[in-house]
Motif scaffolding. Structure first.
Motif, PDB file in Angstrom:
ATOM      1  N   ILE A  36       0.835  -1.207   0.000  1.00  0.00           N
ATOM      2  CA  ILE A  36       0.000   0.000   0.000  1.00  0.00           C
ATOM      3  C   ILE A  36       0.867   1.254   0.000  1.00  0.00           C
ATOM      4  CG2 ILE A  36      -1.617   1.343   1.395  1.00  0.00           C
ATOM      5  CD1 ILE A  36      -2.932  -1.272   2.216  1.00  0.00           C
ATOM      6  N   ASP A  37       1.907   1.280   0.837  1.00  0.00           N
ATOM      7  CA  ASP A  37       2.796   2.443   0.893  1.00  0.00           C
ATOM      8  C   ASP A  37       3.479   2.679  -0.457  1.00  0.00           C
ATOM      9  OD1 ASP A  37       2.245   3.142   3.501  1.00  0.00           O
ATOM     10  OD2 ASP A  37       3.842   1.887   4.345  1.00  0.00           O
ATOM     11  N   ASN A  38       3.919   1.611  -1.097  1.00  0.00           N
ATOM     12  CA  ASN A  38       4.567   1.751  -2.411  1.00  0.00           C
ATOM     13  C   ASN A  38       3.612   2.325  -3.443  1.00  0.00           C
ATOM     14  OD1 ASN A  38       7.009   0.750  -1.484  1.00  0.00           O
ATOM     15  ND2 ASN A  38       6.541  -1.364  -2.054  1.00  0.00           N
ATOM     16  N   GLN A  39       2.374   1.824  -3.437  1.00  0.00           N
ATOM     17  CA  GLN A  39       1.402   2.321  -4.405  1.00  0.00           C
ATOM     18  C   GLN A  39       1.039   3.777  -4.144  1.00  0.00           C
ATOM     19  OE1 GLN A  39      -1.250  -1.516  -4.258  1.00  0.00           O
ATOM     20  NE2 GLN A  39      -1.776  -0.379  -6.093  1.00  0.00           N
ATOM     21  N   LEU A  40       0.966   4.145  -2.880  1.00  0.00           N
ATOM     22  CA  LEU A  40       0.621   5.531  -2.549  1.00  0.00           C
ATOM     23  C   LEU A  40       1.644   6.513  -3.092  1.00  0.00           C
ATOM     24  CD1 LEU A  40      -0.674   5.337   1.133  1.00  0.00           C
ATOM     25  CD2 LEU A  40      -1.970   5.994  -0.899  1.00  0.00           C
ATOM     26  N   ASN A  41       2.892   6.104  -3.105  1.00  0.00           N
ATOM     27  CA  ASN A  41       3.954   7.022  -3.507  1.00  0.00           C
ATOM     28  C   ASN A  41       4.360   6.868  -4.973  1.00  0.00           C
ATOM     29  OD1 ASN A  41       4.614   8.306  -0.819  1.00  0.00           O
ATOM     30  ND2 ASN A  41       4.873   6.165  -0.283  1.00  0.00           N
ATOM     31  N   THR A  42       3.675   5.993  -5.706  1.00  0.00           N
ATOM     32  CA  THR A  42       3.985   5.827  -7.131  1.00  0.00           C
ATOM     33  C   THR A  42       2.753   5.960  -8.029  1.00  0.00           C
ATOM     34  OG1 THR A  42       3.737   3.404  -6.940  1.00  0.00           O
ATOM     35  CG2 THR A  42       5.943   4.310  -6.654  1.00  0.00           C
ATOM     36  N   SER A  43       1.560   5.698  -7.484  1.00  0.00           N
ATOM     37  CA  SER A  43       0.350   5.720  -8.299  1.00  0.00           C
ATOM     38  C   SER A  43      -0.180   7.141  -8.465  1.00  0.00           C
ATOM     39  CB  SER A  43      -0.730   4.840  -7.663  1.00  0.00           C
ATOM     40  OG  SER A  43      -1.961   5.004  -8.328  1.00  0.00           O
ATOM     41  N   THR A  44      -0.745   7.401  -9.624  1.00  0.00           N
ATOM     42  CA  THR A  44      -1.387   8.695  -9.876  1.00  0.00           C
ATOM     43  C   THR A  44      -2.879   8.657  -9.538  1.00  0.00           C
ATOM     44  OG1 THR A  44      -1.771   8.067 -12.187  1.00  0.00           O
ATOM     45  CG2 THR A  44       0.251   9.276 -11.688  1.00  0.00           C
ATOM     46  N   GLU A  45      -3.428   7.447  -9.360  1.00  0.00           N
ATOM     47  CA  GLU A  45      -4.855   7.301  -9.088  1.00  0.00           C
ATOM     48  C   GLU A  45      -5.171   7.386  -7.593  1.00  0.00           C
ATOM     49  OE1 GLU A  45      -7.404   6.931 -11.245  1.00  0.00           O
ATOM     50  OE2 GLU A  45      -6.011   7.250 -12.907  1.00  0.00           O
ATOM     51  N   GLY A  46      -4.181   7.052  -6.757  1.00  0.00           N
ATOM     52  CA  GLY A  46      -4.417   7.045  -5.323  1.00  0.00           C
ATOM     53  C   GLY A  46      -5.061   5.741  -4.860  1.00  0.00           C
ATOM     54  N   LEU A  47      -5.444   5.692  -3.583  1.00  0.00           N
ATOM     55  CA  LEU A  47      -6.043   4.498  -2.989  1.00  0.00           C
ATOM     56  C   LEU A  47      -7.161   4.895  -2.026  1.00  0.00           C
ATOM     57  CD1 LEU A  47      -2.895   2.347  -2.044  1.00  0.00           C
ATOM     58  CD2 LEU A  47      -4.447   1.951  -3.961  1.00  0.00           C
ATOM     59  N   THR A  48      -8.112   3.966  -1.860  1.00  0.00           N
ATOM     60  CA  THR A  48      -9.155   4.106  -0.849  1.00  0.00           C
ATOM     61  C   THR A  48      -9.151   2.837  -0.006  1.00  0.00           C
ATOM     62  OG1 THR A  48     -10.513   5.492  -2.293  1.00  0.00           O
ATOM     63  CG2 THR A  48     -11.622   4.436  -0.441  1.00  0.00           C
ATOM     64  N   VAL A  49      -9.058   2.993   1.317  1.00  0.00           N
ATOM     65  CA  VAL A  49      -8.953   1.839   2.216  1.00  0.00           C
ATOM     66  C   VAL A  49     -10.113   1.864   3.210  1.00  0.00           C
ATOM     67  CG1 VAL A  49      -7.514   0.617   3.893  1.00  0.00           C
ATOM     68  CG2 VAL A  49      -6.445   1.878   2.011  1.00  0.00           C
ATOM     69  N   PHE A  50     -10.733   0.700   3.406  1.00  0.00           N
ATOM     70  CA  PHE A  50     -11.775   0.541   4.414  1.00  0.00           C
ATOM     71  C   PHE A  50     -11.162  -0.230   5.584  1.00  0.00           C
ATOM     72  CE2 PHE A  50     -13.764   0.845   0.274  1.00  0.00           C
ATOM     73  CZ  PHE A  50     -14.624   1.917   0.483  1.00  0.00           C
ATOM     74  N   ALA A  51     -11.081   0.428   6.733  1.00  0.00           N
ATOM     75  CA  ALA A  51     -10.357  -0.115   7.886  1.00  0.00           C
ATOM     76  C   ALA A  51     -11.332  -0.664   8.926  1.00  0.00           C
ATOM     77  CB  ALA A  51      -9.483   0.970   8.513  1.00  0.00           C
ATOM     78  N   PRO A  52     -11.377  -2.006   9.100  1.00  0.00           N
ATOM     79  CA  PRO A  52     -12.244  -2.579  10.142  1.00  0.00           C
ATOM     80  C   PRO A  52     -11.650  -2.324  11.531  1.00  0.00           C
ATOM     81  CG  PRO A  52     -11.681  -4.209   8.437  1.00  0.00           C
ATOM     82  CD  PRO A  52     -10.748  -3.054   8.277  1.00  0.00           C
ATOM     83  N   THR A  53     -12.501  -2.016  12.472  1.00  0.00           N
ATOM     84  CA  THR A  53     -12.064  -1.766  13.843  1.00  0.00           C
ATOM     85  C   THR A  53     -11.724  -3.092  14.535  1.00  0.00           C
ATOM     86  OG1 THR A  53     -14.322  -1.911  14.683  1.00  0.00           O
ATOM     87  CG2 THR A  53     -13.538   0.269  13.997  1.00  0.00           C
ATOM     88  N   ASP A  54     -11.116  -2.985  15.712  1.00  0.00           N
ATOM     89  CA  ASP A  54     -10.835  -4.190  16.496  1.00  0.00           C
ATOM     90  C   ASP A  54     -12.127  -4.922  16.853  1.00  0.00           C
ATOM     91  OD1 ASP A  54      -8.088  -3.792  16.453  1.00  0.00           O
ATOM     92  OD2 ASP A  54      -8.081  -2.625  18.300  1.00  0.00           O
ATOM     93  N   ASN A  55     -13.191  -4.176  17.163  1.00  0.00           N
ATOM     94  CA  ASN A  55     -14.476  -4.808  17.471  1.00  0.00           C
ATOM     95  C   ASN A  55     -15.014  -5.576  16.267  1.00  0.00           C
ATOM     96  OD1 ASN A  55     -14.652  -3.999  20.138  1.00  0.00           O
ATOM     97  ND2 ASN A  55     -15.716  -2.079  19.650  1.00  0.00           N
ATOM     98  N   ALA A  56     -14.772  -5.063  15.067  1.00  0.00           N
ATOM     99  CA  ALA A  56     -15.225  -5.753  13.861  1.00  0.00           C
ATOM    100  C   ALA A  56     -14.571  -7.130  13.762  1.00  0.00           C
ATOM    101  CB  ALA A  56     -14.909  -4.918  12.627  1.00  0.00           C
ATOM    102  N   PHE A  57     -13.277  -7.217  14.045  1.00  0.00           N
ATOM    103  CA  PHE A  57     -12.593  -8.508  14.017  1.00  0.00           C
ATOM    104  C   PHE A  57     -13.043  -9.398  15.174  1.00  0.00           C
ATOM    105  CE2 PHE A  57      -9.598  -6.139  11.312  1.00  0.00           C
ATOM    106  CZ  PHE A  57      -9.395  -7.063  10.299  1.00  0.00           C
TER     107      PHE A  57
END
Length: 249
Positions: free
Chosen positions: A70-91
């Motif tokens: 993810i870090d590599n793509q963030l610093n090389t991609s022109t499109e960017g990224l969208t991440v959905f982060a589950p909480t600890d309660n979700a897990f």
């Protein structure tokens, strides 16, 4: 008295020369320095700062190497990224053993299912064309009301609200979700392979009919044999009687 005036005038002249000299100009307050360019984005740092994402971070950094990807793509991609982060309660709300039952490869697929290969604001997710491809190449579906931040995300097995933006500045958007997004491709139980087809009623009926049809045939054959034996015996007895009659006469 004249000498005192002379000294005073000399002091005033010196002060005026200092004020109007180049050195006086250099003594002024310097301009503020230009802001330095922003450094590379630290995705896991954003999660750690927000709190309640310990399990997600552990999966991203220890169990897999998805965080580096993810870090590599963030610093090389022109499109960017969208991440959905589950909480600890979700897990914690997952069925016991769900994560442990997954191989490392499937854990990677699960994490990448939470990543879209493009930057999306909440409002743009409302009007996006479904399904939206994820980094795992499985699709997500989004619904919501236009001009609002109320967006639902559905996997086909799980549906939840995208209700909090942890970070929303291109090229990265990170949104909190209160359920782990489970793709059907990994968690839907497949039909058992090699199971025999069920026996149909018609087939059973046909088998019974065949058995029933054979029984009378077998009985008829037995009766025919008995009748033939009786006929042969009667013929022999009758022939002997005729011969005896001829001898007596």
């Amino acid at each position: 008295m004249a000498s005192s005036h002379f000294v005073l005038l000399a002091i005033l002249s010196s002060a005026l020369l200092v004020v109007h000299s180049p050195a006086g100009t250099l003594a002024q307050t310097p301009a503020a320095p230009a802001p330095s360019p922003p450094g590379p984005l630290n995705f896991t740092g954003i999660l750690a700062k927000a709190g309640q994402y310990t399990t997600f971070i552990h999966l991203l950094t220890v169990e897999t190497q998805v965080a580096k990807q993810i870090d590599n793509q963030l610093n090389t991609s022109t499109e960017g990224l969208t991440v959905f982060a589950p909480t600890d309660n979700a897990f914690n709300n997952l069925k016991a053993g769900t994560l442990n039952s997954l191989s490392t490869e499937k854990q990677v697929q699960l994490l990448l299912f939470h990543v879209l290969p493009k930057y999306y604001s909440l409002q743009s997710l409302v009007t996006v064309s479904n399904p939206v491809r994820t980094q795992a190449n499985y699709g997500l579906n989004f619904t919501g009301l236009a001009n609002t931040n109320q967006v639902n995300v559905s996997t086909g097995l799980v549906e939840t609200l995208v209700n909090n933006a942890l970070y929303q500045q291109s090229p990265l958007a990170v949104y909190q979700v209160d359920k782990v997004l489970l793709p059907p491709e990994l968690f839907e139980a497949p039909a058992p392979a090699g199971s025999p087809p069920p026996t149909s009623t018609a087939s059973s009926g046909g088998s019974n009919s065949t058995t029933t049809a054979k029984s009378p045939t077998s009985s008829q054959n037995t009766d025919s044999g008995a009748n033939g034996l009786k006929f042969w015996y009667g013929s022999v007895v009758g022939g002997v009687a005729i011969c005896m009659g001829m001898l007596i006469s």
